[in-house]
Design a protein around this motif. Structure first.
Motif: not given
Length: 369
Positions: A24-35
């Motif tokens: 899957r291709i991540a969104t900025a929201n996905d990355v922020e949520a993972a952090v």
């Protein structure tokens, strides 16, 4: 005291990581949520496969489009601080770090730099405040001849960063672009929390939330709390007595979990993933050995003839077990990801290796080889 089997504890820990199970291709929201989910994500410069933070995040969110991390940095959504080591955190976590940063009067490696180079520090701050963001090259270069042989200006910039007077607006390659934090973060995000008892309770809760299950004696390592475990005794006691955390027995050790975790144990994850050597799941070598029966060894700085496993070895996670270690390298010129050597822990799991290698290669825009 309630008990958890090692298998149950491993399942909780792996499930809490949020590993992605498909391309899957991540969104900025996905990355922020993972952090946010992980609490902090370790940064490292080695590019044998990809930089550590990109590997750790890709394992959880998929392919990171170019510019995603810099976009999150420059928009004030994630920040760089010293946490477990040099790490990414969400900007909303900054208040929990600001008091410690502002109290730093010496660089953690280079000593009283800001005192010895007071005039240079003042000039650097003036120029960045008046002229805008800058790199170390704008003040005479990053270093003399090696990565850690910093120029005086680079050393002062790093001291200003670690003491909270400068922040990282973006990375150019791996080079920091420094700016004043007031241009990146809100007043609330920059307001330090000075209540030490509250801060230590927060460190404990965030470590337990991020890990799922964590041995009581190892909690201090997650954020490298000064004073180690003895500083956390009161915080842990209060959190347990107010039912925000629960003690459980895992083997011979006492661990901490949130009550909601025990209410419904997760199913065993079907994940097959190659883990960055600095991944949150394995960065605590002692905890990894205790829970997974796996002793991870980093041989980056071991002379080649003395290496047992390889230069950049990625543990292979399959389900709730670490089943082997792969010596991996990215051949960017050829566009391939190569598994140079594979060392199995017990029964070989070639299908898991193939799945994990293919997914990692895809996230990096390479072909598995």
């Amino acid at each position: 005291m309630e008990g958890l089997s090692f298998a149950e504890a491993r399942t909780i820990v792996v499930a809490r990581q949020g590993f992605v199970s498909r391309n899957r291709i991540a969104t900025a929201n996905d990355v922020e949520a993972a952090v946010d989910r992980l609490g902090c994500v370790q940064i490292d410069s080695v590019m044998t496969v990809a930089r550590a933070h990109r590997l750790t995040l890709a394992a959880r969110v998929g392919k990171l489009p170019a510019g995603t991390l810099n976009g999150l940095r420059s928009s004030g959504r994630i920040a760089e601080v010293w946490a477990h080591e040099a790490c990414l955190i969400t900007a909303d976590e900054l208040p929990w770090f600001r008091a410690g940063m502002l109290a730093e009067t010496e660089h953690r490696w280079r000593g009283p730099v800001l005192t010895e180079q007071r005039a240079l520090a003042h000039e650097i701050m003036r120029r960045i405040e008046e002229e805008g963001p800058a790199t170390s090259a704008d003040f005479g270069g990053a270093g003399k001849s090696g990565w850690w042989e910093w120029s005086v200006a680079k050393t002062v910039l790093e001291a200003l960063f670690s003491s909270g007077r400068l922040a990282v607006r973006e990375r150019r390659g791996f080079v920091r672009l420094y700016d004043v934090p007031e241009r990146l973060y809100t007043a609330d995000q920059l307001r330090p929390i000075t209540d030490q008892a509250a801060l230590l309770r927060h460190r404990v809760r965030r470590a337990v939330q991020a890990r799922g299950v964590i041995t009581e004696g190892r909690i201090a390592d997650y954020y490298r709390v000064p004073g180690r475990s003895r500083r956390l005794v009161s915080a842990i006691t209060e959190l347990v007595e107010t039912d925000r955390l629960v003690r459980v027995q895992v083997g011979d050790h006492v661990a901490l979990v949130e009550p909601s975790t025990l209410a419904q144990l997760p199913r065993k994850p079907p994940t097959a993933v190659l883990l960055c050597p600095f991944d949150n799941l394995v960065w605590d070598r002692e905890e990894t050995a205790r829970l997974f029966g796996f002793r991870h060894s980093l041989e980056l700085y071991v002379p080649k003839p003395k290496r047992k496993w390889g230069y950049y070895v990625l543990p292979l996670l399959a389900g709730d077990r670490i089943v082997g270690r792969a010596d991996v390298a990215a051949d960017r010129k050829a566009g391939t990801l190569r598994v140079l050597r594979m060392h199995w822990e017990g029964r070989p799991r070639p299908r898991a290796l193939a799945q994990a290698t293919a997914r990692l290669a895809w996230t990096l825009g390479l072909a598995p080889r």
